[in-house]
Motif scaffolding. Structure first.
Motif, mmCIF file in Angstrom:
data_model
loop_
_atom_site.group_PDB
_atom_site.id
_atom_site.type_symbol
_atom_site.label_atom_id
_atom_site.label_comp_id
_atom_site.label_asym_id
_atom_site.label_seq_id
_atom_site.Cartn_x
_atom_site.Cartn_y
_atom_site.Cartn_z
ATOM 1 N N LYS A 69 0.830 -1.209 0.000
ATOM 2 C CA LYS A 69 0.000 0.000 0.000
ATOM 3 C C LYS A 69 0.869 1.266 0.000
ATOM 4 N N TYR A 70 2.014 1.208 0.670
ATOM 5 C CA TYR A 70 2.886 2.378 0.809
ATOM 6 C C TYR A 70 4.125 2.323 -0.080
ATOM 7 N N ARG A 71 4.320 1.231 -0.820
ATOM 8 C CA ARG A 71 5.567 1.023 -1.558
ATOM 9 C C ARG A 71 5.915 2.186 -2.489
ATOM 10 N N ALA A 72 4.997 2.625 -3.331
ATOM 11 C CA ALA A 72 5.301 3.675 -4.318
ATOM 12 C C ALA A 72 5.719 4.970 -3.622
ATOM 13 N N ASP A 73 4.990 5.369 -2.593
ATOM 14 C CA ASP A 73 5.335 6.597 -1.879
ATOM 15 C C ASP A 73 6.657 6.442 -1.131
ATOM 16 N N MET A 74 6.881 5.258 -0.563
ATOM 17 C CA MET A 74 8.116 5.003 0.171
ATOM 18 C C MET A 74 9.314 5.060 -0.778
ATOM 19 N N ILE A 75 9.156 4.543 -1.993
ATOM 20 C CA ILE A 75 10.226 4.604 -2.987
ATOM 21 C C ILE A 75 10.540 6.058 -3.320
ATOM 22 N N GLN A 76 9.518 6.829 -3.578
ATOM 23 C CA GLN A 76 9.713 8.245 -3.918
ATOM 24 C C GLN A 76 10.387 8.987 -2.758
ATOM 25 N N TRP A 77 9.935 8.736 -1.549
ATOM 26 C CA TRP A 77 10.520 9.360 -0.364
ATOM 27 C C TRP A 77 11.998 8.964 -0.230
ATOM 28 N N GLY A 78 12.288 7.678 -0.432
ATOM 29 C CA GLY A 78 13.667 7.203 -0.343
ATOM 30 C C GLY A 78 14.562 7.843 -1.384
ATOM 31 N N GLU A 79 14.041 8.040 -2.586
ATOM 32 C CA GLU A 79 14.816 8.693 -3.639
ATOM 33 C C GLU A 79 15.146 10.128 -3.247
ATOM 34 N N GLN A 80 14.207 10.817 -2.642
ATOM 35 C CA GLN A 80 14.452 12.196 -2.192
ATOM 36 C C GLN A 80 15.565 12.233 -1.150
ATOM 37 N N GLN A 81 15.582 11.245 -0.256
ATOM 38 C CA GLN A 81 16.640 11.179 0.761
ATOM 39 C C GLN A 81 17.991 10.914 0.108
ATOM 40 N N ARG A 82 18.013 10.037 -0.901
ATOM 41 C CA ARG A 82 19.268 9.709 -1.586
ATOM 42 C C ARG A 82 19.815 10.890 -2.374
ATOM 43 N N VAL A 83 18.940 11.733 -2.909
ATOM 44 C CA VAL A 83 19.398 12.930 -3.623
ATOM 45 C C VAL A 83 20.153 13.826 -2.647
ATOM 46 N N LYS A 84 19.644 13.955 -1.440
ATOM 47 C CA LYS A 84 20.294 14.773 -0.412
ATOM 48 C C LYS A 84 21.614 14.152 0.047
ATOM 49 N N ASP A 85 21.622 12.810 0.203
ATOM 50 C CA ASP A 85 22.784 12.104 0.740
ATOM 51 C C ASP A 85 22.771 10.661 0.233
ATOM 52 N N PRO A 86 23.491 10.364 -0.864
ATOM 53 C CA PRO A 86 23.448 9.018 -1.460
ATOM 54 C C PRO A 86 23.851 7.879 -0.522
ATOM 55 N N GLY A 87 24.657 8.134 0.480
ATOM 56 C CA GLY A 87 25.099 7.072 1.389
ATOM 57 C C GLY A 87 24.317 6.978 2.685
ATOM 58 N N PHE A 88 23.250 7.766 2.820
ATOM 59 C CA PHE A 88 22.504 7.842 4.078
ATOM 60 C C PHE A 88 22.058 6.474 4.574
ATOM 61 N N PHE A 89 21.356 5.701 3.745
ATOM 62 C CA PHE A 89 20.826 4.407 4.176
ATOM 63 C C PHE A 89 21.930 3.368 4.321
ATOM 64 N N CYS A 90 22.971 3.463 3.514
ATOM 65 C CA CYS A 90 24.099 2.527 3.635
ATOM 66 C C CYS A 90 24.793 2.687 4.984
ATOM 67 N N ARG A 91 25.057 3.933 5.374
ATOM 68 C CA ARG A 91 25.713 4.178 6.662
ATOM 69 C C ARG A 91 24.863 3.662 7.821
ATOM 70 N N LEU A 92 23.559 3.895 7.749
ATOM 71 C CA LEU A 92 22.679 3.399 8.814
ATOM 72 C C LEU A 92 22.673 1.870 8.863
ATOM 73 N N ALA A 93 22.688 1.226 7.710
ATOM 74 C CA ALA A 93 22.614 -0.239 7.662
ATOM 75 C C ALA A 93 23.852 -0.902 8.266
#
Length: 187
Positions: A69-93
């Motif tokens: 139900k939230y996948r499309a919006d979550m993808i778009q939101w995640g892309e916006q975060q990556r534009v700001k900081d491409p390594g953001f989710f990698c560092r957290l992981a």
């Protein structure tokens, strides 16, 4: 807890319902939790998305309709975060990883791979998991426009020289899977 420098990082990619989790979980079980850990880039993404949007993280981490139900919006939101900081989710992981072998089960974009190649150039190996559309459909996959044709699914379809390609055939893993497992054992 500080992150320990890994000896080997296996960066898995593949389409939805290709078997990435199955393969990474199998390798993890065989090597054991003291030797390797499974890191998921989607977990910190989903965790932050759930927090920002007041959603149930447990449901977002599952495989059910709630996540879809939230996948499309979550993808778009995640892309916006990556534009700001491409390594953001990698560092957290990777934060706090202690084992010598890291299995990243869900690299989906070139920026994910580039971050690992830059931060851990000698340890990073790329692994692609492939399954036929028929097999993926048997596992519940249905093509969804805006999701299955987005960068989150297609970003690594071209331009990556994978170290191993694992093709699922029934319940067995092909030679690529065996080579990947062997590399992990000998790290």
């Amino acid at each position: 807890m500080a992150t320990v420098e890994p000896k080997l990082i296996l960066l898995f990619s593949g389409k939805r319902k290709s078997g990435k989790d199955y393969v990474t979980d199998l390798i993890h079980q065989r090597l054991g939790a003291d030797v390797c850990c499974v890191l998921r880039l989607s977990r910190p993404l989903k965790q932050q998305y759930a927090q920002d949007h007041g959603l149930d993280l447990g449901e977002l981490l599952g495989a059910g309709e709630y996540k879809e139900k939230y996948r499309a919006d979550m993808i778009q939101w995640g892309e916006q975060q990556r534009v700001k900081d491409p390594g953001f989710f990698c560092r957290l992981a990777v934060r706090g990883a202690q084992q010598p072998i890291w299995i990243v089960s869900d690299t989906r974009r070139l920026s994910d791979l580039q971050w690992f190649w830059r931060e851990y150039p000698s340890q990073s190996r790329c692994v692609r998991v492939e399954a036929s559309e028929e097999t993926r459909m048997e596992r519940g996959w249905v093509f969804t426009e805006g999701i299955d044709d987005a960068e989150s699914e297609c970003g690594l379809d071209q331009g990556v020289d994978f170290d191993w390609i694992i093709k699922k055939r029934g319940r067995w893993i092909t030679a690529g899977g065996a080579a990947c497992y062997w590399a992990a054992l000998n790290s």
